[in-house]
Design a protein around this motif. Structure first.
Motif, PDB file in Angstrom:
ATOM      1  N   VAL A  94       1.581   1.206  -8.263  1.00 51.29           N
ATOM      2  CA  VAL A  94       1.918  -0.079  -7.635  1.00 51.29           C
ATOM      3  C   VAL A  94       3.413  -0.373  -7.788  1.00 51.29           C
ATOM      4  O   VAL A  94       3.996  -1.091  -6.970  1.00 51.29           O
TER       5      VAL A  94
ATOM      6  N   LEU B 296      -2.581   1.426 -11.194  1.00 53.66           N
ATOM      7  CA  LEU B 296      -2.655   0.053 -10.670  1.00 53.66           C
ATOM      8  C   LEU B 296      -2.188  -0.983 -11.691  1.00 53.66           C
ATOM      9  O   LEU B 296      -1.974  -2.142 -11.358  1.00 53.66           O
TER      10      LEU B 296
ATOM     11  N   ARG C 267     -10.483  -3.647  -6.487  1.00 51.48           N
ATOM     12  CA  ARG C 267      -9.786  -2.596  -7.227  1.00 51.48           C
ATOM     13  C   ARG C 267     -10.044  -1.210  -6.616  1.00 51.48           C
ATOM     14  O   ARG C 267      -9.126  -0.414  -6.444  1.00 51.48           O
TER      15      ARG C 267
ATOM     16  N   PHE D 276      -4.937  -4.384 -13.011  1.00 54.34           N
ATOM     17  CA  PHE D 276      -4.531  -4.323 -11.599  1.00 54.34           C
ATOM     18  C   PHE D 276      -4.106  -5.722 -11.195  1.00 54.34           C
ATOM     19  O   PHE D 276      -4.593  -6.710 -11.749  1.00 54.34           O
TER      20      PHE D 276
ATOM     21  N   SER E 107      -7.316   1.222  -4.882  1.00 54.68           N
ATOM     22  CA  SER E 107      -7.078   2.574  -5.351  1.00 54.68           C
ATOM     23  C   SER E 107      -7.180   3.569  -4.200  1.00 54.68           C
ATOM     24  O   SER E 107      -6.304   4.440  -4.022  1.00 54.68           O
TER      25      SER E 107
END
Ligand SMILES: Cc1cc2nc3c(=O)[nH]c(=O)nc-3n(C[C@H](O)[C@H](O)[C@H](O)COP(=O)(O)O)c2cc1C
Length: 396
Positions: free
Chosen positions: A375, A62, A360, A73, A364
Motif C-alpha cells: 500500500v 496491506l 481486505r 490494513f 489484496s
C-alpha cells in the motif's frame, strides 16, 4: 448458522431483510435527493486502474501506520450514531471487530452508549466530537475521552445544520432519528414485520430506547447517551470554528483529526489550527446534498496539505478496489460507515468482521492484479480518470 456475506452489496441486501424499514432507512438514507451519496460510490467506480504487468509483486503488504497506530490494513470504522439499533452488540461489537481485525474504530458522540462504557470494548479507539454545548462542554468531554484511553479525537465540522433526511420524515420519525414511546407505537407494524430484530431488542432490554438522562447529548455529561442524544438542537447549538479547533488542540495532546473537509483551503485551515489529519468527508451524503464526491476532491486536499498532515477519506467505499483507489489518490487510510453497519445488522460483531474480511480480501486481490506489492507504493500512476483521458499523474 452465520449468514455468509460475499460483499458489501450482499451485506446491504441482508440488512434490509433484517431491519425494520425505519432503521434500515436511517442507515441507508442520505440528504434531500441523495445525489451526493450516489456520487460518492459512482466517483470511485469511474476511476479506472492502470495495472502494471510483468512483475511478481508477491503477497501484497496491506499494513501501515495511521497517526502512529499500526493497522493490519488501512480501513477504519467511521463514527456512526445509534449503532445499537442495528444489533445489541452495538459499539462493543464494533470495537471488538476492529480489534480482532487489527484496525481502529471511532466512537460517535451519539452512538447511544457512554464513552466510558464503550471504551471497555477495547482496541484502538478514537472519539468523535460534535460541537454542541460550546467550549465548556467540549473541555469536559475531551478530558473524559482522554481518561478513558481514546487515542485520537475526531472533530466533525460538517454539521452547522442538520441535513434533510427525507426518508426519516417519510417513515414518520423526526430527523435525526429519535425513538420514543410515541414513535414506537406508530412504527409498530414495521417492527412486527421484522420479528428477529424485535426479539433481539427485547432480549437486550430495549436499552437503546431508554429515556436519556438530563446530561445526555453529544456534548452532555454522558456522551454518547440515549437516542435523544442525536438531537439536532444539541448538534447545532454552536458550530465549531477554526479558532475552536485551535483551542481544542491546546487541550488534547494526542492526534487530532478534522472530519468533513472538502476543499484544499479548508484543509490548510485545519492544518494551521494544529490538526494532525483531515478526513475528506461529506458525511456519507447525509449533510449537504450536492456536495462533491469525496473521491473527486481528495486529490485537491492531498495536493494542498499532504506534506503537512495525514489525509483520510470516507464516503462510498464499497469494494476493496475503492480502498486501493483512495490510497492511490493519496489517502493514508479510508473509513467506512454503512458497510460495517450493514454487517452489524446481519451478524453483530461477526458481521462487522465479515465485512472487514471481504474488504481486505478484495484489496489484496486488487493489489495483486494491479502489480503493486505494498500500500505504501500506491500512487496516482496506478489510476486513469475515465472522465479525462490519460493517467492522473501527468509525470508518468
Ligand atoms: C447511520 C449513520 C450515522 C452516522 N453518524 C455519524 C456521527 O454520529 N458522527 C459523524 O461524524 N459521522 C456520522 N456518520 C458519517 C460517517 O462517519 C461517515 O462519514 C460516512 O458514513 C461515510 O460514508 P459511507 O457510509 O458511504 O461509508 C454517520 C453515517 C451513518 C450512515
Amino acid at each position: 448458522m452465520t449468514a455468509v456475506i460475499r460483499n458489501v452489496t450482499d451485506a446491504r441486501a441482508r440488512a434490509r431483510r433484517v431491519l425494520p424499514r425505519v432503521v434500515f432507512d436511517y442507515v441507508d438514507g442520505a440528504a434531500d435527493d441523495e445525489v451526493t451519496m450516489a456520487e460518492n460510490e459512482a466517483a470511485f467506480r469511474r476511476l479506472a486502474f492502470r495495472p502494471r504487468m510483468g512483475f511478481d509483486s508477491g503477497e501484497p503488504l496491506l499494513g501501515t501506520t495511521v497517526l502512529g497506530t499500526d493497522v493490519a490494513f488501512p480501513v477504519l470504522l467511521a463514527p456512526c450514531g445509534l449503532v445499537r439499533l442495528m444489533h445489541p452488540d452495538g459499539a462493543f461489537g464494533v470495537a471488538r471487530a476492529a480489534t480482532s481485525r487489527q484496525t481502529a474504530w471511532v466512537l460517535s458522540s451519539v452512538a447511544g452508549v457512554t464513552l466510558e462504557d464503550a471504551a471497555s470494548g477495547g482496541g484502538h479507539r478514537w472519539f468523535q466530537l460534535y460541537s454542541s454545548g460550546g467550549r465548556d462542554e467540549a473541555a469536559g468531554i475531551v478530558a473524559r475521552a482522554e481518561a478513558a484511553g481514546y487515542e485520537a479525537l475526531v472533530v466533525t465540522i460538517d454539521t452547522p445544520a442538520l441535513g434533510n433526511r427525507e426518508r426519516d420524515a417519510r417513515n414518520g420519525v423526526r430527523s435525526p432519528l429519535r425513538l420514543d414511546a410515541h414513535t414506537a407505537v406508530a412504527l409498530g407494524p414495521q417492527v412486527l414485520a421484522r420479528p428477529r430484530w424485535a426479539l433481539r431488542m427485547i432480549r437486550d432490554g430495549v436499552s437503546v430506547m431508554r429515556r436519556p438522562g438530563p446530561g445526555d447529548g453529544p456534548g452532555g455529561s454522558t456522551p454518547s447517551g440515549g437516542l435523544k442524544a442525536a438531537g439536532a438542537v444539541a448538534m447545532l447549538a454552536s458550530p465549531f470554528t477554526w479558532s475552536d479547533i485551535e483551542w481544542l488542540r491546546g487541550r488534547w495532546s494526542k492526534p487530532l483529526l478534522v472530519k468533513g473537509v472538502l476543499r484544499g483551503d479548508d484543509a490548510r485551515h485545519a492544518a494551521d489550527a494544529g490538526a494532525d489529519a483531515v478526513i475528506v468527508s461529506n458525511h456519507g451524503g447525509r449533510q449537504l446534498d450536492g456536495a462533491p464526491a469525496t473521491a473527486r476532491v481528495l486529490p485537491e486536499v492531498v495536493d494542498s496539505v499532504g506534506d503537512r498532515v495525514e489525509v483520510l477519506v470516507d464516503g462510498g467505499i464499497r469494494r476493496g478496489g475503492d480502498v486501493v483507489k483512495a490510497l492511490a489518490l493519496g489517502a493514508r487510510a479510508v473509513l467506512v460507515g454503512r458497510p460495517y453497519l450493514y454487517g452489524l445488522a446481519v451478524n453483530g460483531q461477526q458481521g462487522v468482521e465479515q465485512v472487514l474480511d471481504v474488504l481486505r480480501q478484495e484489496m489484496s486481490r486488487t493489489m495483486r492484479l494491479l502489480g503493486c506489492g505494498s500500500v505504501k507504493e500506491l500512487d496516482r500512476s496506478y489510476l486513469q480518470d475515465l472522465a479525462s483521458e490519460g493517467a492522473l499523474d501527468s509525470r508518468t
